[in-house]
Design a protein around this motif. Structure first.
Motif, PDB file in Angstrom:
ATOM      1  N   VAL A   1     -40.239  -1.861 -28.136  1.00 41.71           N
ATOM      2  CA  VAL A   1     -40.987  -0.671 -27.718  1.00 41.71           C
ATOM      3  C   VAL A   1     -42.482  -0.853 -27.972  1.00 41.71           C
ATOM      4  N   GLY A   2     -42.837  -1.250 -29.185  1.00 40.84           N
ATOM      5  CA  GLY A   2     -44.214  -1.586 -29.514  1.00 40.84           C
ATOM      6  C   GLY A   2     -45.144  -0.395 -29.652  1.00 40.84           C
ATOM      7  N   PRO A   3     -46.406  -0.651 -30.004  1.00 42.21           N
ATOM      8  CA  PRO A   3     -47.385   0.419 -30.212  1.00 42.21           C
ATOM      9  C   PRO A   3     -47.593   1.314 -28.999  1.00 42.21           C
ATOM     10  N   VAL A   4     -47.403   0.764 -27.788  1.00 41.80           N
ATOM     11  CA  VAL A   4     -47.627   1.578 -26.586  1.00 41.80           C
ATOM     12  C   VAL A   4     -46.442   2.470 -26.261  1.00 41.80           C
ATOM     13  N   ASN A   5     -45.336   2.293 -26.996  1.00 41.67           N
ATOM     14  CA  ASN A   5     -44.133   3.105 -26.811  1.00 41.67           C
ATOM     15  C   ASN A   5     -43.579   2.979 -25.384  1.00 41.67           C
ATOM     16  N   VAL A   6     -43.490   1.728 -24.914  1.00 45.03           N
ATOM     17  CA  VAL A   6     -42.889   1.436 -23.607  1.00 45.03           C
ATOM     18  C   VAL A   6     -41.642   0.598 -23.846  1.00 45.03           C
ATOM     19  N   PRO A   7     -40.445   1.184 -23.747  1.00 43.67           N
ATOM     20  CA  PRO A   7     -39.219   0.414 -23.991  1.00 43.67           C
ATOM     21  C   PRO A   7     -39.088  -0.743 -23.001  1.00 43.67           C
ATOM     22  N   TYR A   8     -38.516  -1.858 -23.471  1.00 42.27           N
ATOM     23  CA  TYR A   8     -38.321  -3.007 -22.592  1.00 42.27           C
ATOM     24  C   TYR A   8     -37.067  -2.784 -21.744  1.00 42.27           C
ATOM     25  N   THR A   9     -37.275  -2.518 -20.459  1.00 40.10           N
ATOM     26  CA  THR A   9     -36.156  -2.236 -19.547  1.00 40.10           C
ATOM     27  C   THR A   9     -36.188  -3.121 -18.306  1.00 40.10           C
ATOM     28  N   LEU A  10     -37.026  -4.147 -18.289  1.00 39.53           N
ATOM     29  CA  LEU A  10     -37.190  -4.940 -17.073  1.00 39.53           C
ATOM     30  C   LEU A  10     -35.926  -5.707 -16.688  1.00 39.53           C
ATOM     31  N   LEU A  11     -35.016  -5.912 -17.645  1.00 40.13           N
ATOM     32  CA  LEU A  11     -33.745  -6.562 -17.333  1.00 40.13           C
ATOM     33  C   LEU A  11     -32.575  -5.581 -17.420  1.00 40.13           C
ATOM     34  N   TYR A  12     -32.884  -4.306 -17.301  1.00 38.23           N
ATOM     35  CA  TYR A  12     -31.856  -3.274 -17.143  1.00 38.23           C
ATOM     36  C   TYR A  12     -31.351  -3.391 -15.705  1.00 38.23           C
ATOM     37  N   PRO A  13     -30.055  -3.628 -15.496  1.00 43.12           N
ATOM     38  CA  PRO A  13     -29.600  -4.042 -14.160  1.00 43.12           C
ATOM     39  C   PRO A  13     -29.873  -3.074 -13.015  1.00 43.12           C
ATOM     40  N   THR A  14     -29.734  -1.768 -13.206  1.00 44.56           N
ATOM     41  CA  THR A  14     -29.870  -0.849 -12.079  1.00 44.56           C
ATOM     42  C   THR A  14     -31.106   0.018 -12.224  1.00 44.56           C
ATOM     43  N   SER A  15     -31.428   0.703 -11.146  1.00 48.78           N
ATOM     44  CA  SER A  15     -32.636   1.529 -11.149  1.00 48.78           C
ATOM     45  C   SER A  15     -32.536   2.597 -10.073  1.00 48.78           C
ATOM     46  N   GLU A  16     -33.404   3.583 -10.199  1.00 50.14           N
ATOM     47  CA  GLU A  16     -33.610   4.534  -9.118  1.00 50.14           C
ATOM     48  C   GLU A  16     -34.709   3.978  -8.207  1.00 50.14           C
ATOM     49  N   GLU A  17     -34.964   4.689  -7.140  1.00 50.21           N
ATOM     50  CA  GLU A  17     -36.028   4.322  -6.206  1.00 50.21           C
ATOM     51  C   GLU A  17     -37.390   4.522  -6.865  1.00 50.21           C
ATOM     52  N   GLY A  18     -38.363   3.694  -6.480  1.00 50.61           N
ATOM     53  CA  GLY A  18     -39.745   3.915  -6.883  1.00 50.61           C
ATOM     54  C   GLY A  18     -40.212   3.066  -8.040  1.00 50.61           C
ATOM     55  N   LEU A  19     -41.240   3.553  -8.731  1.00 47.93           N
ATOM     56  CA  LEU A  19     -41.852   2.849  -9.866  1.00 47.93           C
ATOM     57  C   LEU A  19     -41.093   3.211 -11.138  1.00 47.93           C
ATOM     58  N   THR A  20     -40.177   2.355 -11.549  1.00 46.62           N
ATOM     59  CA  THR A  20     -39.322   2.701 -12.687  1.00 46.62           C
ATOM     60  C   THR A  20     -39.454   1.744 -13.862  1.00 46.62           C
ATOM     61  N   GLY A  21     -39.958   0.534 -13.628  1.00 46.25           N
ATOM     62  CA  GLY A  21     -40.039  -0.444 -14.703  1.00 46.25           C
ATOM     63  C   GLY A  21     -38.694  -0.966 -15.141  1.00 46.25           C
ATOM     64  N   LYS A  22     -37.700  -0.890 -14.270  1.00 43.67           N
ATOM     65  CA  LYS A  22     -36.370  -1.414 -14.591  1.00 43.67           C
ATOM     66  C   LYS A  22     -35.672  -1.757 -13.290  1.00 43.67           C
ATOM     67  N   GLY A  23     -34.491  -2.382 -13.412  1.00 41.15           N
ATOM     68  CA  GLY A  23     -33.700  -2.706 -12.237  1.00 41.15           C
ATOM     69  C   GLY A  23     -33.804  -4.159 -11.823  1.00 41.15           C
ATOM     70  N   ILE A  24     -32.649  -4.790 -11.543  1.00 38.05           N
ATOM     71  CA  ILE A  24     -32.597  -6.182 -11.091  1.00 38.05           C
ATOM     72  C   ILE A  24     -32.032  -6.210  -9.679  1.00 38.05           C
ATOM     73  N   PRO A  25     -32.865  -6.208  -8.650  1.00 37.11           N
ATOM     74  CA  PRO A  25     -32.342  -6.394  -7.296  1.00 37.11           C
ATOM     75  C   PRO A  25     -31.667  -7.761  -7.172  1.00 37.11           C
ATOM     76  N   ASN A  26     -30.738  -7.855  -6.244  1.00 32.52           N
ATOM     77  CA  ASN A  26     -30.042  -9.120  -6.009  1.00 32.52           C
ATOM     78  C   ASN A  26     -30.987 -10.250  -5.635  1.00 32.52           C
ATOM     79  N   SER A  27     -32.123  -9.900  -5.038  1.00 34.50           N
ATOM     80  CA  SER A  27     -32.934 -10.929  -4.402  1.00 34.50           C
ATOM     81  C   SER A  27     -34.417 -10.691  -4.628  1.00 34.50           C
ATOM     82  N   VAL A  28     -35.196 -11.705  -4.271  1.00 35.44           N
ATOM     83  CA  VAL A  28     -36.658 -11.585  -4.246  1.00 35.44           C
ATOM     84  C   VAL A  28     -36.991 -10.781  -2.997  1.00 35.44           C
ATOM     85  N   SER A  29     -36.992  -9.485  -3.130  1.00 33.97           N
ATOM     86  CA  SER A  29     -37.038  -8.612  -1.963  1.00 33.97           C
ATOM     87  C   SER A  29     -38.365  -7.886  -1.808  1.00 33.97           C
ATOM     88  N   ILE A  30     -39.291  -8.066  -2.754  1.00 34.42           N
ATOM     89  CA  ILE A  30     -40.593  -7.416  -2.643  1.00 34.42           C
ATOM     90  C   ILE A  30     -41.618  -8.254  -3.382  1.00 34.42           C
TER      91      ILE A  30
END
Length: 864
Positions: free
Chosen positions: A835-864
């Motif tokens: 989490v660190g001093p900025v209080n941003v949990p590490y979620t970049l390898l959280y498998p799923t996500s909602e639409e938009g800017l979420t800071g998480k989610g693993i799409p199947n592919s290099v899609s963007i």
């Protein structure tokens, strides 16, 4: 005569006695709002009145036709029903059609494929064909197509689609073998000529389309690929003619039609993705016209005067000035685009969402702990390595670059090691380094001859008892003024909390962050995911039939990759494009990535091998993943190893179902051709490297496919979707520097004493480049509404085989367990780096996500 008597007695003719089989076709008509083809859609409706315009013919998988080289017998043509009355939505959506086949069981038996012909004026997207109650077959028969079907006149050969049954080449029914082979021949193309949108050709080309020498020497760029000096992965061929100035460079299409660059149509974004991509990209339309936008510099104050000034672009918006240049920029932008670009109240404000890194605390990013933590849990956690010798040395050729050994001495750090000597700290795995020295030093003279002023850097860090890293020293280096052969001129900076030394230390960290930003975008992100994956996309479509198990395994992990790469070549990484305008290597950016590709090794792209190479882990048979992390609280590696393990287990279960022995791997002609082409064409500049797997065993197949899936999914997610959350506030990760470090006796040094924030902001990225940069990474960090994530498929019937489907369900279950574990660890205060001093949990390898800017989610592919 007898048949006529029967007909007379029963009142039925032979046609009426035939069995009828019902099918359901799901497709998406070309949308009437698809930019420019309203007329074609109307014509399709008119001509449907005159006759049946979409025909389907089955191909038998049982009975061969002696008159047609024993290919499967063809059934009678059937036609889609009710094309006119089936409603076509003004928004993208599916339409379902019925089709009725005259069933000749003794002719067809069980269909293994079908031919479709489109006699309309426009293409449609064919999703599925499903048959119910086929005699002699238990359950429905599914054809998963997912392909654009153009008018028949556009094709030289028929369009063929196969059932969802999977076959190794040697196991393919004889009646389908020729169709399987011919389809691959069609996809390879002739190797010549300019390719059109309806072509389905996958072929290779060098990166010779980045420059535009016809515009002048400032826009000329070297060809990447095909040379010892600039090796590179291959990209998809378009066949466009060469430029007039340089026959080795491919001509470019006009900027405003940039999304029309050729790729096979099935590789293009879907309608939902295209609309989302455009919606996010609209804020960046100005950037697409970058030269004109840069000319606005005289009418825009191009400096941020304070950090509060930067915050205004999130909290209040940035007011675009009025004037003829703005009019020229906007005059060709459609009204709907302008509504996205500008606020609806007409104030002309560019406004961006608040990045996560400053949501909770506006200044925590400046702490040494956060600076170090992001090397383990930020947007580029793949560079840091364990220090194994002191002082750090260089691998640059001393005959060319002289002595490049670090000038960091024991006196700089030995009193900061919790009582350990330097040797003891190295031996107990307590010292680490973020090393951006060797990659940058050869280019510094050229880079610094432009408006950029930057350094090569080395950053030493110490692993503390609480698991966090403490920066010890930063070394900033420049080439010797008398020539590279005389080595480097270096200066070492040490942490400080007060006075001008603290301001100098903040600047030193900024130079490191600038280097890391450039290396991240060019190497960690572009080269190691986008560029390195594209050859696998091309080779898979050229050499592995859709019937092949490895094609079915890998295909979801290639979705949209060729499309986003083509867009990137046209507007992002091209000469004068957004990347060159916003990162410090500028015009040398792609050239530098080609030099670094010289050290690219396929087998080191997998996570375990990468961690071992960087010294961040050691082999340990007693550990769950066969290795032990030397920083236990390394969020990227901890979560990544769980994802890697889940992928590998899934791939192993899947491959072992189809390949029951190594012999089957060796004798699989398509598989061997695929792997040969990956090495000799796709990554052709690496074809003679000894590290390539030989593809002779099931283990090599599993490891290679796991690595490909990892690169395309989790690795890309880890280095992509944190861009806006961490770097959307550019002072955290500046992308370029405009001044060298202030020196005593200079005006900048005196100003640093009185107004350190202003000096900091005058040193890093300026206002216009900041707007360009954050507009870009907002697009790149966003998930589209139709994204398909790891452990998901866009079609439930992607294979008929039960055991692979069950293994895939287990894969999805494992990924859901990983999600829960990530949540738990992020809530456990024991893990300081999560989490660190900025209080941003590490979620970049959280498998799923909602639409938009979420800071998480693993799409199947290099899609963007």
């Amino acid at each position: 005569m007898l048949s006529h008597i029967v007909e007379a007695l029963t009142g039925k003719n032979e046609e009426e006695n035939k069995k009828k089989i019902k099918g359901k076709v799901v497709l998406m008509k070309k949308n009437v709002l698809d930019f420019n083809d309203f007329g074609g859609s109307v014509l399709d409706r008119v001509h449907e009145l005159l006759g049946q315009k979409v025909s389907l013919q089955f191909i038998s998988s049982i009975n061969g036709d002696p008159e047609n080289k024993l290919k499967g017998k063809l059934g009678r043509a059937a036609y889609l029903e009710d094309w006119i009355t089936t409603f076509t939505s003004l928004t993208p959506g599916d339409s379902a059609f019925h089709v009725t086949f005259d069933w000749e069981e003794e002719e067809i038996g069980i269909p293994g494929a079908f031919i479709i012909q489109n006699f309309h004026h426009t293409e449609f997207y064919l999703k599925t064909l499903t048959l119910e109650d086929v005699p002699g077959h238990h359950g429905p028969i599914h054809f998963v197509c997912n392909s654009w079907v153009y008018p028949a006149e556009k094709y030289k050969t028929d369009r063929v689609f196969f059932t969802n049954k999977t076959y190794l080449p040697s196991e393919t029914p004889e009646q389908l073998v020729k169709y399987r082979e011919e389809e691959l021949v069609n996809l390879r193309g002739s190797g010549s000529g300019q390719l059109e949108e309806w072509d389905r050709v996958y072929d290779y080309a060098y990166y010779n389309d980045l420059g535009d020498p016809d515009k002048g020497s400032d826009y000329a760029r070297p060809v990447l690929g095909g040379s010892v000096e600039y090796p590179y992965p291959r990209r998809g061929r378009t066949g466009r003619p060469p430029t007039k100035t340089d026959p080795n460079s491919e001509s470019r299409i006009p900027l405003l039609t940039s999304l029309d660059i050729y790729i096979p149509r099935d590789e293009r974004f879907g309608h939902l993705k295209m609309s989302d991509f455009l919606a996010y990209a609209l804020k960046s339309v100005v950037q697409f016209l970058l030269p004109e936008f840069e000319d606005l510099g005289d009418s825009i104050h191009n400096e941020f005067d304070s950090f509060e000034d930067i915050l205004q672009i999130y909290e209040g918006g940035f007011k675009l000035p009025e004037g003829p240049l703005l009019k020229n920029i906007f005059e060709n932008i459609p009204f709907e685009m302008l509504k996205e670009l500008l606020r609806s109240d007409g104030e002309g404000l560019l406004k961006f969402p608040l990045p996560q890194v400053i949501k909770d605390d506006k200044s925590a990013w400046r702490t040494d702990e956060e600076f170090a933590r992001e090397m383990l849990a930020g947007v580029n956690p793949v560079i840091i390595s364990r220090l194994q010798e002191f002082p750090p040395t260089s691998k640059l050729d001393p005959n060319l670059y002289g002595d490049q050994t670090s000038t960091i001495s024991g006196g700089h750090i030995e009193n900061k090691l919790d009582g350990l000597t330097i040797d003891e700290a190295i031996r107990t795995n307590k010292l680490f380094i973020l090393n951006h020295h060797d990659a940058l030093m050869p280019y510094l003279k050229r880079i610094n001859s432009t408006t950029t002023k930057t350094y090569a850097s080395r950053t030493l860090l110490f692993l503390q008892k609480d698991g966090s890293l403490k920066p010890l020293a930063i070394e900033l280096s420049l080439p010797h003024p008398d020539g590279y052969q005389f080595g480097a001129i270096s200066k070492v900076y040490l942490p400080a909390e007060h006075g001008i030394d603290s301001s100098i230390w903040q600047l030193a960290k900024a130079y490191v962050a600038i280097n890391d930003s450039g290396v991240h975008q060019l190497i960690s992100h572009w080269l190691n995911t986008h560029a390195s994956i594209e050859p696998f996309v091309i080779a898979t479509n050229r050499q592995l039939s859709v019937l092949h198990p490895i094609h079915k395994l890998l295909h979801p992990h290639f979705r949209d990759t060729m499309n986003i790469n083509a867009v990137g070549r046209q507007i992002l990484i091209n000469a004068g494009g957004i990347l060159e305008a916003t990162v410090f290597p500028a015009k040398y950016s792609m050239e530098m990535s080609a030099v670094i590709y010289k050290d690219w090794v396929f087998t080191e792209q997998g996570l375990p091998a990468d961690l071992l190479k960087r010294g961040m882990a050691v082999e340990d048979s007693n550990s769950p993943h066969g290795l032990r992390l030397l920083i236990e609280d390394y969020p990227y590696a901890v979560d990544g190893l769980e994802i890697w393990s889940a992928i590998k287990t899934w791939v192993q279960d899947y491959c072992n179902f189809y390949y029951t022995s190594d012999i089957l791997v060796q004798k699989d002609a398509e598989l061997q051709s695929w792997w040969t082409e990956v090495r000799e064409k796709g990554h052709g500049d690496k074809k003679n490297e000894p590290w390539w797997p030989k593809m002779q065993t099931r283990g090599e197949l599993v490891d290679s496919c796991t690595t490909i899936i990892w690169m395309a999914s989790a690795l890309h997610a880890a280095v992509n979707f944190g861009q806006y959350p961490y770097a959307g506030y550019l002072p955290v990760r500046p992308t370029l520097s405009r001044r060298f470090m202030p020196e005593p006796g200079k005006p900048e040094y005196d100003e640093l004493k009185t107004n350190p924030d202003k000096v900091f902001l005058k040193t890093i990225t300026a206002r216009l480049q900041t707007l360009l940069g954050i507009s870009l990474i907002e697009i790149l960090s966003s998930h589209s509404s139709d994204e398909v994530y790891l452990g998901q498929r866009d079609a439930l019937e992607w294979t008929k085989d039960v055991e692979p489907l069950e293994a895939f369900d287990r894969f999805g279950t494992k990924l859901r367990e990983v999600e829960e574990r990530i949540k738990q660890m992020n809530n456990d205060k024991k893990w300081r780096n999560r989490v660190g001093p900025v209080n941003v949990p590490y979620t970049l390898l959280y498998p799923t996500s909602e639409e938009g800017l979420t800071g998480k989610g693993i799409p199947n592919s290099v899609s963007i």
